[in-house]
Design a protein around this motif. Sequence first.
Motif, mmCIF file in Angstrom:
data_model
loop_
_atom_site.group_PDB
_atom_site.id
_atom_site.type_symbol
_atom_site.label_atom_id
_atom_site.label_comp_id
_atom_site.label_asym_id
_atom_site.label_seq_id
_atom_site.Cartn_x
_atom_site.Cartn_y
_atom_site.Cartn_z
ATOM 1 N N UNK A 78 -39.024 103.139 32.352
ATOM 2 C CA UNK A 78 -38.589 103.980 33.548
ATOM 3 C C UNK A 78 -37.974 105.276 32.852
ATOM 4 N N UNK A 79 -38.346 106.310 33.567
ATOM 5 C CA UNK A 79 -37.439 107.829 33.400
ATOM 6 C C UNK A 79 -35.935 107.556 34.320
ATOM 7 N N UNK A 126 -39.250 105.862 38.457
ATOM 8 C CA UNK A 126 -37.954 106.500 38.218
ATOM 9 C C UNK A 126 -36.817 105.574 38.475
ATOM 10 N N UNK A 127 -35.588 105.730 37.720
ATOM 11 C CA UNK A 127 -34.633 104.875 37.941
ATOM 12 C C UNK A 127 -33.301 105.727 38.083
ATOM 13 N N UNK A 128 -32.794 105.613 39.219
ATOM 14 C CA UNK A 128 -31.634 106.490 39.363
ATOM 15 C C UNK A 128 -30.389 105.741 39.622
ATOM 16 N N UNK A 167 -24.552 94.567 31.228
ATOM 17 C CA UNK A 167 -24.938 94.409 29.968
ATOM 18 C C UNK A 167 -26.304 94.677 29.579
ATOM 19 N N UNK A 168 -27.368 94.056 30.312
ATOM 20 C CA UNK A 168 -28.688 94.168 29.830
ATOM 21 C C UNK A 168 -29.492 95.414 30.585
ATOM 22 N N UNK A 169 -28.506 96.514 30.849
ATOM 23 C CA UNK A 169 -29.257 97.630 31.547
ATOM 24 C C UNK A 169 -30.437 98.280 30.884
ATOM 25 N N UNK A 170 -30.553 98.298 29.439
ATOM 26 C CA UNK A 170 -31.730 98.709 29.063
ATOM 27 C C UNK A 170 -32.928 97.919 29.043
ATOM 28 N N UNK A 171 -32.847 96.497 28.901
ATOM 29 C CA UNK A 171 -33.925 95.725 29.084
ATOM 30 C C UNK A 171 -34.346 95.296 30.341
ATOM 31 N N UNK A 172 -33.420 95.302 31.335
ATOM 32 C CA UNK A 172 -33.806 94.802 32.629
ATOM 33 C C UNK A 172 -34.088 96.209 33.719
ATOM 34 N N UNK A 180 -32.550 96.886 21.121
ATOM 35 C CA UNK A 180 -32.854 98.281 20.497
ATOM 36 C C UNK A 180 -32.889 99.361 22.174
ATOM 37 N N UNK A 181 -32.755 100.435 22.036
ATOM 38 C CA UNK A 181 -32.722 101.479 23.195
ATOM 39 C C UNK A 181 -34.158 101.609 23.819
ATOM 40 N N UNK A 182 -34.100 101.504 25.196
ATOM 41 C CA UNK A 182 -35.332 101.505 25.879
ATOM 42 C C UNK A 182 -35.394 102.994 26.544
#
Length: 247
Positions: free
Chosen positions: A167-168, A145-147, A157-162, A120-122
């Motif tokens: 985060x914003x 904050x994630x930049x 691949x696990x960008x959303x989960x990790x 699912x999208x985070x």
Amino acid sequence: MKRKIVEINEKRCDGCGLCVEACHEGAIEIINGKAKLVKDEYCDGLGDCLPACPQDAIEIIEREAKPFDEEAVKERMADLGKTPPESFGCPGAAQINKAKNDKKNLEEKKKESSANIELESELNQWPIQLKLVNPYADYFAGANVLIAADCVAYAYAAMHQDFIKDHITLIGCPKLDDINEYLEKVTEIFKENEIQSITVLRMEVPCCAGIVNMTSRAYEESGLQIPYRQVTIGIEGNIISDEKGGK
């Protein structure tokens, strides 16, 4: 034709030659103590030289210029006694070609591990593009904050989960976008909101150094003393380094 191409500010240039080493196409030389673009057709306009310049004397502009000429570059490199790039275009192209076999094995492993898992999208806010976000948006209050360089999401691949979770998220390209505009906006975000932590994500390719430098400067200029994390993602989709700092 009108296209993106390197422009060198001679007043800022101190003739260190780091840009010459960084340019894979041999488009820059030191002449009379200053870096010079030798010929338009040698420059692909992608700017591997930008992060190499300690004086911030190089930028990418759009102007009338002759098209980039791969054959001319090959001849140029032969004249210089150097080996031309395996491929032209994106700064990481040669690395990508070299990593194809490993990437195939990695994809097989990912398929096995992700079987029967529904993701699912985070994502917590919209928009996410740095150019579009409002520094005073409510979602920045007390945020982690994630930049991220925008290529990271396609490589990891696990960008959303990790990383995106809790985060914003702000994304941008330090190569193609106005990094000074980003610096001003991100500094404003840091100053005007009670930011809890900062994570910056980059790819291993040279051009991604710009987003790290920009975030570091914004952190320093805003006077923050909060957790700061810098992660480098490899073109094979793996984490190469994960550094934590700040207070």
